[in-house]
Design an enzyme around this catalytic site. Structure first.
Site, PDB file in Angstrom:
ATOM      1  N   SER A  88      -3.072  -7.938   3.212  1.00 44.50           N
ATOM      2  CA  SER A  88      -3.494  -7.636   4.474  1.00 44.50           C
ATOM      3  C   SER A  88      -3.327  -8.724   5.805  1.00 44.50           C
ATOM      4  O   SER A  88      -3.715  -8.456   6.658  1.00 44.50           O
ATOM      5  CB  SER A  88      -4.395  -6.570   4.635  1.00 44.50           C
ATOM      6  OG  SER A  88      -4.112  -5.034   4.118  1.00 44.50           O
ATOM      7  N   HIS A  94       1.072  -1.188   0.127  1.00 47.31           N
ATOM      8  CA  HIS A  94      -0.037  -0.025   0.507  1.00 47.31           C
ATOM      9  C   HIS A  94       0.888   1.153  -0.281  1.00 47.31           C
ATOM     10  O   HIS A  94       0.407   2.388  -0.418  1.00 47.31           O
ATOM     11  CB  HIS A  94      -1.309   0.019   0.993  1.00 47.31           C
ATOM     12  CG  HIS A  94      -1.998  -1.333   0.957  1.00 47.31           C
ATOM     13  ND1 HIS A  94      -2.148  -1.644   2.504  1.00 47.31           N
ATOM     14  CD2 HIS A  94      -2.979  -1.521   0.533  1.00 47.31           C
ATOM     15  CE1 HIS A  94      -2.690  -2.948   2.401  1.00 47.31           C
ATOM     16  NE2 HIS A  94      -3.518  -2.569   1.048  1.00 47.31           N
ATOM     17  N   ARG A 116      -1.708  -6.047  -7.611  1.00 46.57           N
ATOM     18  CA  ARG A 116      -0.731  -7.093  -6.805  1.00 46.57           C
ATOM     19  C   ARG A 116      -0.228  -7.910  -8.459  1.00 46.57           C
ATOM     20  O   ARG A 116       0.662  -8.222  -8.825  1.00 46.57           O
ATOM     21  CB  ARG A 116      -0.791  -7.739  -6.210  1.00 46.57           C
ATOM     22  CG  ARG A 116      -0.871  -6.841  -4.816  1.00 46.57           C
ATOM     23  CD  ARG A 116      -1.432  -7.388  -3.764  1.00 46.57           C
ATOM     24  NE  ARG A 116      -2.643  -8.099  -3.929  1.00 46.57           N
ATOM     25  CZ  ARG A 116      -3.176  -8.529  -2.812  1.00 46.57           C
ATOM     26  NH1 ARG A 116      -3.148  -8.613  -1.674  1.00 46.57           N
ATOM     27  NH2 ARG A 116      -5.107  -8.285  -3.083  1.00 46.57           N
ATOM     28  N   LYS A 176     -15.175  -6.601   4.796  1.00 45.34           N
ATOM     29  CA  LYS A 176     -14.592  -8.237   5.309  1.00 45.34           C
ATOM     30  C   LYS A 176     -14.649  -7.721   7.041  1.00 45.34           C
ATOM     31  O   LYS A 176     -14.602  -6.312   7.166  1.00 45.34           O
ATOM     32  CB  LYS A 176     -13.229  -8.109   4.651  1.00 45.34           C
ATOM     33  CG  LYS A 176     -12.648  -8.227   3.712  1.00 45.34           C
ATOM     34  CD  LYS A 176     -11.814  -8.020   3.125  1.00 45.34           C
ATOM     35  CE  LYS A 176     -11.267  -7.145   1.325  1.00 45.34           C
ATOM     36  NZ  LYS A 176     -10.490  -6.504   0.576  1.00 45.34           N
TER      37      LYS A 176
END
Ligand code: PNS
Length: 165
Positions: free
Chosen positions: A134, A17, A96, A41
């Site tokens: 994460s 990030h 990514r 989430k």
């Protein structure tokens, strides 16, 4: 002035990030990093603390002056509503790998339907960060593993201080 909003869960912010933030800060005149309060989430870290972690991380990684130019906020609701209210021209997202593309493409198209004047701009996360997420960081930290290569030092310290779930 070109202002961009970089929305995300940042639960917690990773070195990937930070890489995206640094690169977006070069392209845009102003960057607002926006931490979503209630993500799909269930977040493990409260939004205010996630935002504080980002501020600390940016000060350490970018230096106080460069970090001061990047605003970090929390938000609820639609990203496009936030972007509009801030007069943003763009939404920033990181990619990514190909696996990110499908979901990001859908979100970008939907956001463009909702706000045709705001475009999504993607930055390829640096190859050295392509494996980072994460959720994996949270899992490693929950078992007491060393996440210092994956997250900024400020975040690694905070994760160490948190009670393990
Ligand atoms: O870091 P994440 O969890 O991949 O970020 C996802 C995020 C926060 C960018 C996305 O869920 C979002 O924009 N949520 C706000 C609600 C919204 O605008 N939904 C419409 C697009 S899915």
């Amino acid at each position: 002035m070109r202002l961009a909003v970089y929305p995300g869960s940042f639960d917690p912010i990773t070195r990937g990030h930070v890489d995206v933030i640094q690169r977006a800060a070069i392209v845009f005149d102003q960057l607002v990093v926006a931490v979503l309060v209630n993500t799909r989430k269930t977040p493990s870290i409260e939004a205010g603390e996630r935002a504080q972690m980002i501020r600390e991380a940016l000060e350490e990684e970018l230096g106080v002056d460069e970090a001061a130019a990047i605003e970090v906020i929390t938000f609820e609701g639609l990203t496009v509503d936030l972007a509009r209210s801030r007069g943003a021209t763009s939404i920033v997202r990181g990619l990514r790998a190909l696996s990110d593309f499908e979901n990001e493409q859908a979100i970008a198209h939907l956001n463009r339907k909702l706000a045709p004047e705001i475009d999504t701009v993607f930055f390829m996360t640096g190859l050295e960060h392509a494996y980072l997420s994460s959720s994996l960081v949270r899992e490693i930290a929950a078992f007491g593993g060393d996440v210092s290569a994956m997250v900024p030092d400020a975040v690694a310290r905070r994760l160490r201080e948190r009670p393990r779930s």
